[in-house]
Scaffold this motif. Sequence first.
Motif, PDB file in Angstrom:
ATOM      1  N   ALA A  68       1.030  -1.382   0.339  1.00  0.00           N
ATOM      2  CA  ALA A  68       0.185   0.306  -0.124  1.00  0.00           C
ATOM      3  C   ALA A  68       1.493   1.343  -0.052  1.00  0.00           C
ATOM      4  O   ALA A  68       0.210   2.464  -0.872  1.00  0.00           O
ATOM      5  CB  ALA A  68      -0.826  -0.034   0.664  1.00  0.00           C
ATOM      6  N   CYS A  69       2.097   1.322   0.682  1.00  0.00           N
ATOM      7  CA  CYS A  69       3.065   2.451   0.224  1.00  0.00           C
ATOM      8  C   CYS A  69       3.857   2.486  -0.381  1.00  0.00           C
ATOM      9  O   CYS A  69       3.620   3.771  -1.017  1.00  0.00           O
ATOM     10  CB  CYS A  69       3.760   2.118   2.267  1.00  0.00           C
ATOM     11  SG  CYS A  69       3.009   2.818   3.357  1.00  0.00           S
ATOM     12  N   ALA A  70       3.892   1.729  -1.313  1.00  0.00           N
ATOM     13  CA  ALA A  70       4.293   1.436  -2.970  1.00  0.00           C
ATOM     14  C   ALA A  70       3.323   2.322  -3.704  1.00  0.00           C
ATOM     15  O   ALA A  70       4.036   3.402  -4.473  1.00  0.00           O
ATOM     16  CB  ALA A  70       4.601   0.232  -3.757  1.00  0.00           C
ATOM     17  N   LEU A  71       2.249   1.626  -3.432  1.00  0.00           N
ATOM     18  CA  LEU A  71       1.151   2.644  -4.485  1.00  0.00           C
ATOM     19  C   LEU A  71       0.612   4.054  -4.188  1.00  0.00           C
ATOM     20  O   LEU A  71       0.491   4.926  -4.692  1.00  0.00           O
ATOM     21  CB  LEU A  71      -0.376   1.693  -3.731  1.00  0.00           C
ATOM     22  CG  LEU A  71      -1.021   0.651  -5.111  1.00  0.00           C
ATOM     23  CD1 LEU A  71      -2.575  -0.078  -5.005  1.00  0.00           C
ATOM     24  CD2 LEU A  71      -0.861   0.687  -6.425  1.00  0.00           C
ATOM     25  N   MET A  72       0.558   4.046  -2.564  1.00  0.00           N
ATOM     26  CA  MET A  72       0.810   5.700  -2.336  1.00  0.00           C
ATOM     27  C   MET A  72       1.817   6.832  -2.744  1.00  0.00           C
ATOM     28  O   MET A  72       2.395   7.807  -2.986  1.00  0.00           O
ATOM     29  CB  MET A  72       0.600   6.180  -0.595  1.00  0.00           C
ATOM     30  CG  MET A  72      -0.571   5.205  -0.217  1.00  0.00           C
ATOM     31  SD  MET A  72      -1.194   6.122   1.651  1.00  0.00           S
ATOM     32  CE  MET A  72       0.248   4.784   2.415  1.00  0.00           C
ATOM     33  N   ILE A 126       2.236  18.309  -0.240  1.00  0.00           N
ATOM     34  CA  ILE A 126       1.362  17.113  -0.178  1.00  0.00           C
ATOM     35  C   ILE A 126       1.943  16.348   0.544  1.00  0.00           C
ATOM     36  O   ILE A 126       2.521  15.425   1.088  1.00  0.00           O
ATOM     37  CB  ILE A 126       0.400  16.772  -0.216  1.00  0.00           C
ATOM     38  CG1 ILE A 126      -0.417  17.957   0.088  1.00  0.00           C
ATOM     39  CG2 ILE A 126      -0.691  15.707   0.067  1.00  0.00           C
ATOM     40  CD1 ILE A 126      -2.285  18.189  -0.568  1.00  0.00           C
ATOM     41  N   ARG A 127       3.060  16.144  -0.814  1.00  0.00           N
ATOM     42  CA  ARG A 127       3.904  15.121  -1.354  1.00  0.00           C
ATOM     43  C   ARG A 127       4.850  14.506   0.235  1.00  0.00           C
ATOM     44  O   ARG A 127       5.670  13.814   0.117  1.00  0.00           O
ATOM     45  CB  ARG A 127       4.964  15.424  -2.682  1.00  0.00           C
ATOM     46  CG  ARG A 127       4.511  14.717  -3.612  1.00  0.00           C
ATOM     47  CD  ARG A 127       5.074  14.985  -4.994  1.00  0.00           C
ATOM     48  NE  ARG A 127       4.458  15.595  -5.775  1.00  0.00           N
ATOM     49  CZ  ARG A 127       5.007  16.724  -6.378  1.00  0.00           C
ATOM     50  NH1 ARG A 127       6.660  16.719  -7.172  1.00  0.00           N
ATOM     51  NH2 ARG A 127       4.360  17.573  -7.333  1.00  0.00           N
ATOM     52  N   SER A 128       5.290  15.555   0.667  1.00  0.00           N
ATOM     53  CA  SER A 128       6.339  15.471   1.193  1.00  0.00           C
ATOM     54  C   SER A 128       5.816  15.030   2.810  1.00  0.00           C
ATOM     55  O   SER A 128       6.987  14.105   3.396  1.00  0.00           O
ATOM     56  CB  SER A 128       6.909  16.624   1.546  1.00  0.00           C
ATOM     57  OG  SER A 128       6.624  17.765   2.248  1.00  0.00           O
ATOM     58  N   GLN A 129       4.459  15.446   3.030  1.00  0.00           N
ATOM     59  CA  GLN A 129       3.746  15.271   4.203  1.00  0.00           C
ATOM     60  C   GLN A 129       3.808  13.790   4.184  1.00  0.00           C
ATOM     61  O   GLN A 129       3.330  12.838   5.237  1.00  0.00           O
ATOM     62  CB  GLN A 129       2.639  15.361   4.370  1.00  0.00           C
ATOM     63  CG  GLN A 129       2.692  17.352   4.980  1.00  0.00           C
ATOM     64  CD  GLN A 129       1.519  17.903   5.426  1.00  0.00           C
ATOM     65  OE1 GLN A 129       0.279  17.345   4.561  1.00  0.00           O
ATOM     66  NE2 GLN A 129       1.550  19.251   5.654  1.00  0.00           N
ATOM     67  N   LEU A 130       3.325  13.424   3.692  1.00  0.00           N
ATOM     68  CA  LEU A 130       3.004  11.588   2.426  1.00  0.00           C
ATOM     69  C   LEU A 130       4.282  11.138   2.222  1.00  0.00           C
ATOM     70  O   LEU A 130       4.189   9.753   3.159  1.00  0.00           O
ATOM     71  CB  LEU A 130       2.261  11.830   1.390  1.00  0.00           C
ATOM     72  CG  LEU A 130       1.037  12.245   0.790  1.00  0.00           C
ATOM     73  CD1 LEU A 130       0.625  11.416  -0.991  1.00  0.00           C
ATOM     74  CD2 LEU A 130       0.095  11.651   1.980  1.00  0.00           C
TER      75      LEU A 130
END
Length: 90
Positions: free
Chosen positions: A35-39, A50-54
């Motif tokens: 799931a982390c790979a998908l995110m 938002i990318r850095s927070q993710l």
Amino acid sequence: MGFAAVCWTIWKCRNKSCFDKKKLIKSPAEIVIHACALMEFWADLYTPEIRSQLADGMKIILSCAHSVLARQMRPVSPLLAPEDTSDQEQ
């Protein structure tokens, strides 16, 4: 986004096991890793903030999943295995 990634990962793993007869998932931590790979793949759709927070959140989640998998894959030493004391009591 995390919930969608987990649901998508579960669905993909189910399809692989049902239709392709490929390996089964042995640990829920593997689902989290997928799931982390998908995110990470989907993160490019968002703004840099938002990318850095993710990315920060995924690092924390992946470190937890890695520690869970490491504990599960560690073989148990016969010297550390609990003894059967039922014979000693009788």
